[in-house]
Scaffold this motif. Sequence first.
Motif, PDB file in Angstrom:
ATOM      1  N   SER A  72      14.772   7.697 -29.588  1.00  0.00           N
ATOM      2  CA  SER A  72      14.499   6.276 -29.376  1.00  0.00           C
ATOM      3  C   SER A  72      15.300   5.468 -30.384  1.00  0.00           C
ATOM      4  N   MET A  73      15.548   4.189 -30.028  1.00  0.00           N
ATOM      5  CA  MET A  73      16.307   3.312 -30.906  1.00  0.00           C
ATOM      6  C   MET A  73      15.410   2.215 -31.457  1.00  0.00           C
TER       7      MET A  73
ATOM      8  N   LEU B 135      18.755  -0.849 -35.041  1.00  0.00           N
ATOM      9  CA  LEU B 135      19.543  -0.136 -34.029  1.00  0.00           C
ATOM     10  C   LEU B 135      19.901   1.280 -34.454  1.00  0.00           C
ATOM     11  N   THR B 136      19.027   1.908 -35.228  1.00  0.00           N
ATOM     12  CA  THR B 136      19.175   3.314 -35.592  1.00  0.00           C
ATOM     13  C   THR B 136      18.376   4.138 -34.595  1.00  0.00           C
ATOM     14  N   THR B 137      18.936   5.270 -34.142  1.00  0.00           N
ATOM     15  CA  THR B 137      18.194   6.147 -33.242  1.00  0.00           C
ATOM     16  C   THR B 137      17.606   7.300 -34.045  1.00  0.00           C
ATOM     17  N   HIS B 138      16.438   7.747 -33.598  1.00  0.00           N
ATOM     18  CA  HIS B 138      15.725   8.842 -34.252  1.00  0.00           C
ATOM     19  C   HIS B 138      15.160   9.774 -33.190  1.00  0.00           C
ATOM     20  N   PRO B 139      15.087  11.065 -33.492  1.00  0.00           N
ATOM     21  CA  PRO B 139      14.429  11.993 -32.569  1.00  0.00           C
ATOM     22  C   PRO B 139      12.914  11.954 -32.764  1.00  0.00           C
TER      23      PRO B 139
ATOM     24  N   CYS C  61      11.643   1.747 -36.640  1.00  0.00           N
ATOM     25  CA  CYS C  61      11.663   2.997 -37.402  1.00  0.00           C
ATOM     26  C   CYS C  61      10.267   3.247 -37.975  1.00  0.00           C
ATOM     27  N   THR C  62       9.714   4.410 -37.719  1.00  0.00           N
ATOM     28  CA  THR C  62       8.367   4.728 -38.168  1.00  0.00           C
ATOM     29  C   THR C  62       8.273   4.724 -39.684  1.00  0.00           C
TER      30      THR C  62
END
Length: 166
Positions: free
Chosen positions: A82-83, A88-92, A119-120
């Motif tokens: 997800s972004m 605008l950083t993507t993370h699994p 971002c969590t």
Amino acid sequence: MKEATENDIRSSFINCSKGESKRLPMPRDLAERPWGDLDFMGWRDLSAPDRSYLVTEDPATGKLFGVTFRFPSRQRGFLHRSMCAICLTTHPGNGVSLMTAPKAGLAGRQGNSVGIYMCTDMACSLYVRGKKTPEPGGRFEESLTLDQQIDRTRSNLFAFLAKLTD
């Protein structure tokens, strides 16, 4: 962002009562935070894993502006990416969560809220500046300068925060 004290932070929350803000857990590392690299300070509540908090400076007044969030504790698969809508950083997996904040004032007391995918770990400022490295493929190479990326991150954040007081 300029360095803030615990009292300044507690008095900045707009979407909870004064009593609730007095009971909020504060990060223990306030003195060690990289204040000069932060557009906002965010932290998770270790005693309530579905809660997090964000404090930033209002660009118009310079006063602190604090928000409480809730987010689902549901686990996503590691292959799911997800972004973040802020940086605008993507993370699994669970690296990005839908953060939901009650609106300020009467609307919030009536149960109205707004949400954003974020971002969590709430380290958006550090990802943009390259001070924290996301998983491989987490940041795309951009043609924007670092200052432009920071401006975009701040614009995304303040556009969301404005919805809390509409």
